[in-house]
Design a protein around this motif. Sequence first.
Motif, PDB file in Angstrom:
ATOM      1  N   UNK A 113       0.107  20.934   1.753  1.00 49.33           N
ATOM      2  CA  UNK A 113      -0.266  19.530   1.547  1.00 49.33           C
ATOM      3  C   UNK A 113       0.796  18.539   2.015  1.00 49.33           C
ATOM      4  N   UNK A 114       2.078  18.909   2.000  1.00 51.51           N
ATOM      5  CA  UNK A 114       3.114  17.977   2.468  1.00 51.51           C
ATOM      6  C   UNK A 114       2.916  17.622   3.945  1.00 51.51           C
ATOM      7  N   UNK A 115       2.720  18.603   4.844  1.00 55.97           N
ATOM      8  CA  UNK A 115       2.443  18.213   6.241  1.00 55.97           C
ATOM      9  C   UNK A 115       1.173  17.369   6.381  1.00 55.97           C
ATOM     10  N   UNK A 116       0.140  17.669   5.597  1.00 57.31           N
ATOM     11  CA  UNK A 116      -1.092  16.884   5.679  1.00 57.31           C
ATOM     12  C   UNK A 116      -0.848  15.455   5.213  1.00 57.31           C
ATOM     13  N   UNK A 117      -0.051  15.302   4.148  1.00 58.26           N
ATOM     14  CA  UNK A 117       0.315  13.954   3.695  1.00 58.26           C
ATOM     15  C   UNK A 117       1.080  13.202   4.776  1.00 58.26           C
ATOM     16  N   UNK A 161       4.062   2.783   3.755  1.00 58.16           N
ATOM     17  CA  UNK A 161       3.224   3.797   3.100  1.00 58.16           C
ATOM     18  C   UNK A 161       4.016   5.005   2.619  1.00 58.16           C
ATOM     19  N   UNK A 162       5.131   5.312   3.290  1.00 63.60           N
ATOM     20  CA  UNK A 162       5.962   6.432   2.838  1.00 63.60           C
ATOM     21  C   UNK A 162       6.621   6.104   1.502  1.00 63.60           C
ATOM     22  N   UNK A 163       6.993   4.838   1.303  1.00 62.15           N
ATOM     23  CA  UNK A 163       7.548   4.418   0.011  1.00 62.15           C
ATOM     24  C   UNK A 163       6.496   4.597  -1.082  1.00 62.15           C
ATOM     25  N   UNK A 164       5.257   4.178  -0.798  1.00 66.39           N
ATOM     26  CA  UNK A 164       4.184   4.365  -1.768  1.00 66.39           C
ATOM     27  C   UNK A 164       3.947   5.828  -2.085  1.00 66.39           C
ATOM     28  N   UNK A 165       3.980   6.676  -1.042  1.00 69.28           N
ATOM     29  CA  UNK A 165       3.807   8.113  -1.258  1.00 69.28           C
ATOM     30  C   UNK A 165       4.936   8.711  -2.069  1.00 69.28           C
ATOM     31  N   UNK A 201      -1.861   6.285  -2.743  1.00 69.85           N
ATOM     32  CA  UNK A 201      -3.072   7.107  -2.846  1.00 69.85           C
ATOM     33  C   UNK A 201      -2.890   8.426  -2.115  1.00 69.85           C
ATOM     34  N   UNK A 202      -2.372   8.363  -0.886  1.00 66.90           N
ATOM     35  CA  UNK A 202      -2.141   9.586  -0.105  1.00 66.90           C
ATOM     36  C   UNK A 202      -1.138  10.497  -0.791  1.00 66.90           C
ATOM     37  N   UNK A 203      -0.169   9.896  -1.489  1.00 68.98           N
ATOM     38  CA  UNK A 203       0.851  10.683  -2.173  1.00 68.98           C
ATOM     39  C   UNK A 203       0.311  11.590  -3.257  1.00 68.98           C
ATOM     40  N   UNK A 204      -0.928  11.348  -3.690  1.00 69.28           N
ATOM     41  CA  UNK A 204      -1.522  12.235  -4.692  1.00 69.28           C
ATOM     42  C   UNK A 204      -1.798  13.629  -4.142  1.00 69.28           C
TER      43      UNK A 204
END
Length: 542
Positions: free
Chosen positions: A523-527, A446-450, A493-496
């Motif tokens: 937003x970075x910590x929340x992501x 998921x980090x790659x996707x973000x 999706x989360x990366x948005x």
Amino acid sequence: MNMTVSATNWLMAFLPLLFLLALMLGRKWGVAEAGSVAWLAAAATAWFFFDTPAEVIGYETVKGTWSAAKVLYVVWASILIYEVTNEGGAFEPLRQGITRILPDPLMQVLAFGWAFASFLQGVTGFGVPIAVCAPLLVGIGVRPLYAVIIPLVGHAWNNTFGTLAVAWLGLSQATDMSPALATDTAFYAAIFTWVLNFFGGLLVCWVYGKSSGVRKGLPAILVLSALQGGLTLVLAQWNPTLTGFIASTVAFIALFFVAKLSGYRHAKPADSIIFEDSVRQGKGIAPAPHPTSSGERTAAAPSMTLNQAFIPYYALLIITFGILLIAPVKAALATFSISLSFPETVTGLGFVQAASRASFAPLIDAGTFLLLAAIVGYISFAMMGCMRSGSMGRVLYNTLDKAIPSTVAVIALIAMSNIMAGSGSVFVLAQGVAAVTGTGYGFLAPLVGGLGSFMTTSALASNILFGGFQLSTADAIGLKSSAILGAQTAGAAAGNMIAPGNVLLGTTTAGILGREGEVLKVTIPLFMIVAVIIGVIVFFVA
């Protein structure tokens, strides 16, 4: 096959992505410009290093362009329906109508920053939820910084199956998923989406009032997330195209019933720090009309009701269900399709790509539904006298202005991804990553996707960019491909939440241009919180 994995050929395979990263993050280029250069780098690397014949590079470029056309049809129509709604001045009546129905400040914040932002993502996407909802939140007295942060977090979950599933379509095109793999991937994507949705709602409440905000908002979050996430899980197995649209629509309607619960039905002081001092002191705030695409502000037509403002979206519901749920109509319209066939290709190093056939049935495509709804909306607003002189020209110009960068970017990225896949570059990348990470790679998926969304400002582009890589890596390690691909699109999706283009849209329409760094600090910590949670789940299920 004569392809081996070494440090040298791994770096050469990574070269197009390195160009993309360097140009976007180092030189601050847009994804359209950087993607075009990365496509050239992919073609050059394929030709000079991976011994890929020119005709193979040509086939892959044409194949990518054809795949991009199907995606872009939805992109253009999505932008068009937003421009029609904006030109008709429908957003201010929406704000006024919703605030009249929802007296509680937290419910207003959840309405605009989570439920309505998710609804807009279900229909339009491409930054529209942020551009629209940030000024709507400012209009109810939310401080501009928080007015940007809240919809960034609130809308993110619907970036996979929203916009009539254009990001899902991009993932399917990039990975050429079989029907069985697509079904399994949709299941995992929906599970991870539900996780993102639930924590997204909780994080909005946390931003509103820390632990007290979570306690107050939890009943509403449980109900709305059950609808948004639960319907996504169920509908993704039936029709991914409609999943995000239906789930967000049902939840948005349900919000008005949830607002009748005893804890939300009465007006209360806006005691949260996210509100302006004047609102917290009960002095109110002057309404802020929604900005037009050119930056000017126009007053909405005073006679427009909440239902009238929703006409384009009502039309979209009727058209979509009228076509897809009436089997004879759908079958008749599906008979018209356009197809292209692509032969098997082989590189000089013996890497083989199987023959394929790509079909497009435009009359039952999501782009057609959006296009027809936009036309209905324009005619309706014009009949109500809400369209000023020159409206048609402005709508078309603004649509074109917004769509051109997306068009260039999507074509370049899909063509680049296809060339990398056809030349064997993706195979080499995946084998190298598999050797280094082993089964622990699931946590990183998921980090790659973000990262892809951060780079490209789009879950669609992230899925196109990294979908093939994620699939090849999962196969190389022996992980469950469907879970890894589900994590890719959930992470995208989360990366948005942290996508610079989305942040910039929000700061522009909220009137705090230049404070993008302050937004990202939140937003970075929340992501990272949601990406790590999803990553842990993937580690155990993949």
